[in-house]
Write a protein that holds these residues in place. Structure first.
Motif, PDB file in Angstrom:
ATOM      1  N   GLU A 237       0.833  -1.198   0.000  1.00 28.88           N
ATOM      2  CA  GLU A 237       0.000   0.000   0.000  1.00 28.88           C
ATOM      3  C   GLU A 237       0.866   1.246   0.000  1.00 28.88           C
ATOM      4  OE1 GLU A 237      -2.683   0.182   3.277  1.00 28.88           O
ATOM      5  OE2 GLU A 237      -4.188  -0.995   2.203  1.00 28.88           O
ATOM      6  N   ILE A 238       0.325   2.312  -0.563  1.00 20.07           N
ATOM      7  CA  ILE A 238       0.998   3.604  -0.517  1.00 20.07           C
ATOM      8  C   ILE A 238       0.949   4.091   0.922  1.00 20.07           C
ATOM      9  CG2 ILE A 238       0.857   6.008  -1.234  1.00 20.07           C
ATOM     10  CD1 ILE A 238      -0.284   5.025  -3.880  1.00 20.07           C
ATOM     11  N   ASP A 239       2.082   4.511   1.438  1.00 19.03           N
ATOM     12  CA  ASP A 239       2.153   5.063   2.794  1.00 19.03           C
ATOM     13  C   ASP A 239       1.831   6.555   2.743  1.00 19.03           C
ATOM     14  OD1 ASP A 239       2.863   2.665   3.961  1.00 19.03           O
ATOM     15  OD2 ASP A 239       5.005   3.044   3.779  1.00 19.03           O
ATOM     16  N   GLY A 240       0.805   6.966   3.448  1.00 19.20           N
ATOM     17  CA  GLY A 240       0.450   8.383   3.521  1.00 19.20           C
ATOM     18  C   GLY A 240      -0.176   8.889   2.234  1.00 19.20           C
ATOM     19  N   THR A 241      -0.099  10.196   2.032  1.00 18.70           N
ATOM     20  CA  THR A 241      -0.660  10.812   0.832  1.00 18.70           C
ATOM     21  C   THR A 241       0.383  10.813  -0.283  1.00 18.70           C
ATOM     22  OG1 THR A 241       0.030  12.974   1.609  1.00 18.70           O
ATOM     23  CG2 THR A 241      -2.207  12.270   2.171  1.00 18.70           C
ATOM     24  N   TRP A 242      -0.092  10.924  -1.504  1.00 21.69           N
ATOM     25  CA  TRP A 242       0.818  10.857  -2.650  1.00 21.69           C
ATOM     26  C   TRP A 242       1.717  12.079  -2.701  1.00 21.69           C
ATOM     27  CZ3 TRP A 242       2.809   7.503  -5.725  1.00 21.69           C
ATOM     28  CH2 TRP A 242       3.521   7.939  -6.830  1.00 21.69           C
TER      29      TRP A 242
ATOM     30  N   PRO B  60       5.905  13.220  -4.552  1.00 19.26           N
ATOM     31  CA  PRO B  60       6.963  12.708  -5.441  1.00 19.26           C
ATOM     32  C   PRO B  60       7.919  11.739  -4.734  1.00 19.26           C
ATOM     33  CG  PRO B  60       6.722  15.069  -5.708  1.00 19.26           C
ATOM     34  CD  PRO B  60       5.857  14.670  -4.543  1.00 19.26           C
ATOM     35  N   TRP B  61       7.958  11.763  -3.416  1.00 17.15           N
ATOM     36  CA  TRP B  61       8.858  10.885  -2.667  1.00 17.15           C
ATOM     37  C   TRP B  61       8.082   9.794  -1.950  1.00 17.15           C
ATOM     38  CZ3 TRP B  61       8.869  16.221  -2.335  1.00 17.15           C
ATOM     39  CH2 TRP B  61       9.874  16.846  -3.084  1.00 17.15           C
ATOM     40  N   GLN B  62       7.043   9.310  -2.599  1.00 20.84           N
ATOM     41  CA  GLN B  62       6.156   8.336  -1.988  1.00 20.84           C
ATOM     42  C   GLN B  62       6.870   7.021  -1.678  1.00 20.84           C
ATOM     43  OE1 GLN B  62       2.849   8.813  -1.058  1.00 20.84           O
ATOM     44  NE2 GLN B  62       3.473   7.002   0.029  1.00 20.84           N
ATOM     45  N   THR B  63       6.481   6.382  -0.584  1.00 17.40           N
ATOM     46  CA  THR B  63       6.966   5.045  -0.250  1.00 17.40           C
ATOM     47  C   THR B  63       5.801   4.077  -0.194  1.00 17.40           C
ATOM     48  OG1 THR B  63       6.796   5.473   2.123  1.00 17.40           O
ATOM     49  CG2 THR B  63       8.936   5.909   1.084  1.00 17.40           C
ATOM     50  N   TYR B  64       6.116   2.795  -0.289  1.00 21.37           N
ATOM     51  CA  TYR B  64       5.122   1.740  -0.253  1.00 21.37           C
ATOM     52  C   TYR B  64       5.414   0.820   0.924  1.00 21.37           C
ATOM     53  CZ  TYR B  64       4.168   3.341  -4.951  1.00 21.37           C
ATOM     54  OH  TYR B  64       3.840   4.114  -6.012  1.00 21.37           O
ATOM     55  N   GLY B  65       4.385   0.501   1.656  1.00 21.44           N
ATOM     56  CA  GLY B  65       4.530  -0.404   2.798  1.00 21.44           C
ATOM     57  C   GLY B  65       4.078  -1.799   2.430  1.00 21.44           C
ATOM     58  N   GLY B  66       4.869  -2.788   2.822  1.00 20.34           N
ATOM     59  CA  GLY B  66       4.495  -4.185   2.644  1.00 20.34           C
ATOM     60  C   GLY B  66       3.874  -4.683   3.947  1.00 20.34           C
ATOM     61  N   TYR B  67       2.678  -5.241   3.874  1.00 25.23           N
ATOM     62  CA  TYR B  67       1.954  -5.658   5.070  1.00 25.23           C
ATOM     63  C   TYR B  67       1.573  -7.134   4.976  1.00 25.23           C
ATOM     64  CZ  TYR B  67       1.305  -0.675   5.907  1.00 25.23           C
ATOM     65  OH  TYR B  67       1.521   0.650   6.137  1.00 25.23           O
ATOM     66  N   ILE B  68       1.553  -7.791   6.133  1.00 28.97           N
ATOM     67  CA  ILE B  68       1.022  -9.153   6.230  1.00 28.97           C
ATOM     68  C   ILE B  68      -0.049  -9.168   7.300  1.00 28.97           C
ATOM     69  CG2 ILE B  68       3.102 -10.295   5.364  1.00 28.97           C
ATOM     70  CD1 ILE B  68       3.812 -10.959   8.265  1.00 28.97           C
TER      71      ILE B  68
END
Length: 78
Positions: free
Chosen positions: A61-66, A68-76
């Motif tokens: 999932e996208i972490d936070g709001t969009w 240019p320096w967006q990060t993605y979180g991997g979740y289980i």
């Protein structure tokens, strides 16, 4: 564009096939296990470490709001 869509579709099918082979986990809540700068990096991490989990127990999932320096979180989910 069509080539990228084809590669993406094939990759998603492969991920789904790998994840469907696993037994269902006991679910309680989502836990972040990785943060990546790209969606592909997030997916690669989840396939590498949680590739045998059911598809409904892992997500990127996208972490936070969009931004240019967006990060993605991997979740289980366990």
């Amino acid at each position: 564009m069509k080539q990228k869509l084809k590669v993406s579709t094939c990759a998603m099918a492969a991920v789904g096939a790998l994840m469907l082979a696993a037994p269902a986990a006991h679910a309680s809540e989502w836990h972040r296990v990785d943060t990546s700068s790209t969606w592909a990096g997030c997916q690669t991490y989840l396939i590498t470490y949680y590739g045998n989990w059911p598809a409904d127990r892992v997500k990127c999932e996208i972490d936070g709001t969009w931004t240019p320096w967006q990060t993605y979180g991997g979740y289980i989910y366990y």
